[in-house]
Design an enzyme around this catalytic site. Structure first.
Site, mmCIF file in Angstrom:
data_model
loop_
_atom_site.group_PDB
_atom_site.id
_atom_site.type_symbol
_atom_site.label_atom_id
_atom_site.label_comp_id
_atom_site.label_asym_id
_atom_site.label_seq_id
_atom_site.Cartn_x
_atom_site.Cartn_y
_atom_site.Cartn_z
ATOM 1 N N MET A 63 7.854 -24.106 -8.966
ATOM 2 C CA MET A 63 6.461 -23.856 -9.354
ATOM 3 C C MET A 63 5.605 -23.346 -8.194
ATOM 4 O O MET A 63 4.484 -23.819 -7.989
ATOM 5 C CB MET A 63 5.864 -25.152 -9.940
ATOM 6 C CG MET A 63 6.586 -25.672 -11.160
ATOM 7 S SD MET A 63 6.700 -24.466 -12.492
ATOM 8 C CE MET A 63 5.020 -24.545 -13.096
ATOM 9 N N ASP A 82 6.086 -12.889 -12.755
ATOM 10 C CA ASP A 82 6.997 -12.607 -13.889
ATOM 11 C C ASP A 82 7.027 -11.125 -14.269
ATOM 12 O O ASP A 82 7.162 -10.782 -15.448
ATOM 13 C CB ASP A 82 6.617 -13.468 -15.116
ATOM 14 C CG ASP A 82 6.678 -14.953 -14.806
ATOM 15 O OD1 ASP A 82 7.585 -15.367 -14.064
ATOM 16 O OD2 ASP A 82 5.808 -15.700 -15.296
ATOM 17 N N SER A 130 16.952 -29.013 -15.628
ATOM 18 C CA SER A 130 17.987 -28.824 -16.661
ATOM 19 C C SER A 130 18.717 -27.489 -16.478
ATOM 20 O O SER A 130 19.906 -27.389 -16.777
ATOM 21 C CB SER A 130 17.387 -28.940 -18.061
ATOM 22 O OG SER A 130 16.547 -27.857 -18.337
ATOM 23 N N ASN A 131 18.024 -26.477 -15.979
ATOM 24 C CA ASN A 131 18.722 -25.211 -15.701
ATOM 25 C C ASN A 131 19.684 -25.367 -14.524
ATOM 26 O O ASN A 131 20.788 -24.817 -14.546
ATOM 27 C CB ASN A 131 17.718 -24.085 -15.449
ATOM 28 C CG ASN A 131 17.205 -23.497 -16.748
ATOM 29 O OD1 ASN A 131 17.923 -22.779 -17.445
ATOM 30 N ND2 ASN A 131 15.970 -23.826 -17.091
ATOM 31 N N ASN A 161 14.730 -15.285 -11.469
ATOM 32 C CA ASN A 161 13.940 -16.354 -12.096
ATOM 33 C C ASN A 161 14.243 -16.378 -13.590
ATOM 34 O O ASN A 161 14.637 -15.359 -14.170
ATOM 35 C CB ASN A 161 12.444 -16.073 -11.893
ATOM 36 C CG ASN A 161 11.563 -17.158 -12.475
ATOM 37 O OD1 ASN A 161 11.836 -18.353 -12.337
ATOM 38 N ND2 ASN A 161 10.504 -16.769 -13.164
ATOM 39 N N GLU A 182 18.108 -20.826 -22.649
ATOM 40 C CA GLU A 182 18.045 -20.666 -21.188
ATOM 41 C C GLU A 182 19.342 -21.150 -20.548
ATOM 42 O O GLU A 182 19.885 -20.521 -19.636
ATOM 43 C CB GLU A 182 16.872 -21.465 -20.605
ATOM 44 C CG GLU A 182 15.508 -20.965 -21.007
ATOM 45 C CD GLU A 182 14.381 -21.737 -20.313
ATOM 46 O OE1 GLU A 182 14.541 -22.159 -19.159
ATOM 47 O OE2 GLU A 182 13.337 -21.933 -20.947
ATOM 48 N N HIS A 191 12.349 -17.305 -17.268
ATOM 49 C CA HIS A 191 11.012 -17.513 -17.827
ATOM 50 C C HIS A 191 11.135 -17.816 -19.324
ATOM 51 O O HIS A 191 11.887 -17.137 -20.028
ATOM 52 C CB HIS A 191 10.165 -16.256 -17.607
ATOM 53 C CG HIS A 191 8.780 -16.408 -18.127
ATOM 54 N ND1 HIS A 191 7.820 -17.156 -17.486
ATOM 55 C CD2 HIS A 191 8.190 -15.944 -19.253
ATOM 56 C CE1 HIS A 191 6.708 -17.137 -18.195
ATOM 57 N NE2 HIS A 191 6.904 -16.407 -19.279
ATOM 58 N N LEU A 229 6.106 -16.911 -4.593
ATOM 59 C CA LEU A 229 6.669 -16.581 -3.281
ATOM 60 C C LEU A 229 5.902 -15.399 -2.668
ATOM 61 O O LEU A 229 5.549 -14.448 -3.367
ATOM 62 C CB LEU A 229 8.151 -16.241 -3.431
ATOM 63 C CG LEU A 229 9.005 -17.438 -3.873
ATOM 64 C CD1 LEU A 229 10.360 -16.985 -4.390
ATOM 65 C CD2 LEU A 229 9.164 -18.437 -2.735
HETATM 66 C C1 GRF Z 1 12.156 -23.708 -17.785
HETATM 67 O O1 GRF Z 1 11.528 -23.662 -19.034
HETATM 68 C C2 GRF Z 1 12.122 -22.358 -17.136
HETATM 69 O O2 GRF Z 1 12.158 -21.305 -18.053
HETATM 70 C C3 GRF Z 1 10.802 -22.361 -16.413
HETATM 71 O O3 GRF Z 1 10.645 -23.670 -15.958
HETATM 72 C C4 GRF Z 1 11.388 -24.560 -16.787
HETATM 73 C C5 GRF Z 1 12.299 -25.316 -15.875
HETATM 74 O O4 GRF Z 1 12.985 -26.342 -16.571
HETATM 75 N N1 GRF Z 1 10.768 -21.382 -15.355
HETATM 76 P P1 GRF Z 1 14.126 -27.152 -15.824
HETATM 77 O O5 GRF Z 1 13.495 -27.767 -14.591
HETATM 78 O O6 GRF Z 1 15.220 -26.191 -15.464
HETATM 79 O O7 GRF Z 1 14.566 -28.184 -16.807
#
Ligand code: GRF
Length: 215
Positions: A92, A147, A15-16, A109, A176, A111, A95
């Site tokens: 996930m 993080d 989604s990001n 990143n 986000e 978070h 690195l």
């Molecule tokens: C988000 O909550 C982000 O903060 C975390 O992983 C999630 C990724 O969500 N690092 P998406 O795959 O972007 O929907």
């Protein structure tokens, strides 16, 4: 202005990634996505990229002997696509230092908590269980810790008494989706300066915390 070339690294829903794609389409973001790379073949994020005709790469961890080898291949792909900035969007994997050394202050990143609180996985669940009244999201440069890198910007989200992990995660996610494209645009505009672990964004006179949904 030259477009900032992004390599977006994903493992899941994306989604990001979608928020970044939408920002580019709307003309809010002076960037282009050179490649989307995933360690998961079935990541929904890869489908989102394909729908937009963005090049995708699936790098299967099973084909590599160790993390260093995987990260070397990852770095080569990113260089092949000539990305200026590596954007972790739900990627996930941690690195390795040798990867990060190749891209100093070029990996960011997002978070789902207000770092340095609640790093690692399940930031939303940790915030709920701790009982904080305000949490949020953080965009930071990636360093060798989990993080722990210099914080670029944060958005605050209030915790409601009846929140579940799901409802809180959804509200944080909405923030986000605003914050990540905004930070990438600041970087595209050359406005982000880092001194030690202090990040300043030129033209911002009130820091980079947005009191988004706190009341
Ligand atoms: C988000 O909550 C982000 O903060 C975390 O992983 C999630 C990724 O969500 N690092 P998406 O795959 O972007 O929907």
């Amino acid at each position: 202005m030259n477009l900032l070339k992004l390599a977006v690294l994903v493992s899941g829903r994306g989604s990001n990634l979608q928020a970044i794609i939408d920002g580019i389409k709307k003309g809010d973001l002076s960037a282009t996505i050179s490649v989307v790379i995933s360690n998961c073949q079935n990541a929904l994020a890869l489908n989102r990229a394909r729908e937009e005709n963005i090049p995708t790469v699936f790098l299967d961890p099973k084909n590599f002997f160790c993390r260093e080898d995987y990260d070397l291949a990852l770095a080569e792909k990113i260089k092949e696509y000539e990305a200026d900035l590596v954007v972790l969007a739900g990627f996930m994997r941690v690195l390795s230092p040798s990867f990060l050394d190749k891209f100093p202050l070029k990996v960011i990143n997002i978070h789902p908590a207000l770092l340095p609180s609640f790093p690692g996985t399940h930031g939303q669940k940790q915030a709920l269980e701790y009982g904080v009244k305000v949490t949020g999201c953080t965009v930071h440069f990636v360093d060798q810790g989990v993080d722990t890198g210099p914080i670029i910007a944060q958005r605050a989200v209030s915790v409601h008494d009846d929140d579940t992990e799901k409802s809180l995660a959804e509200r944080i996610l909405r923030e986000e989706h605003k914050l990540y494209p905004q930070v990438i645009q600041w970087i595209a505009e050359g406005r982000v300066k880092v001194t030690g672990r202090i990040v300043r964004v030129s033209g911002m006179n009130q820091g980079t915390v947005t009191d988004s949904s706190c009341y």
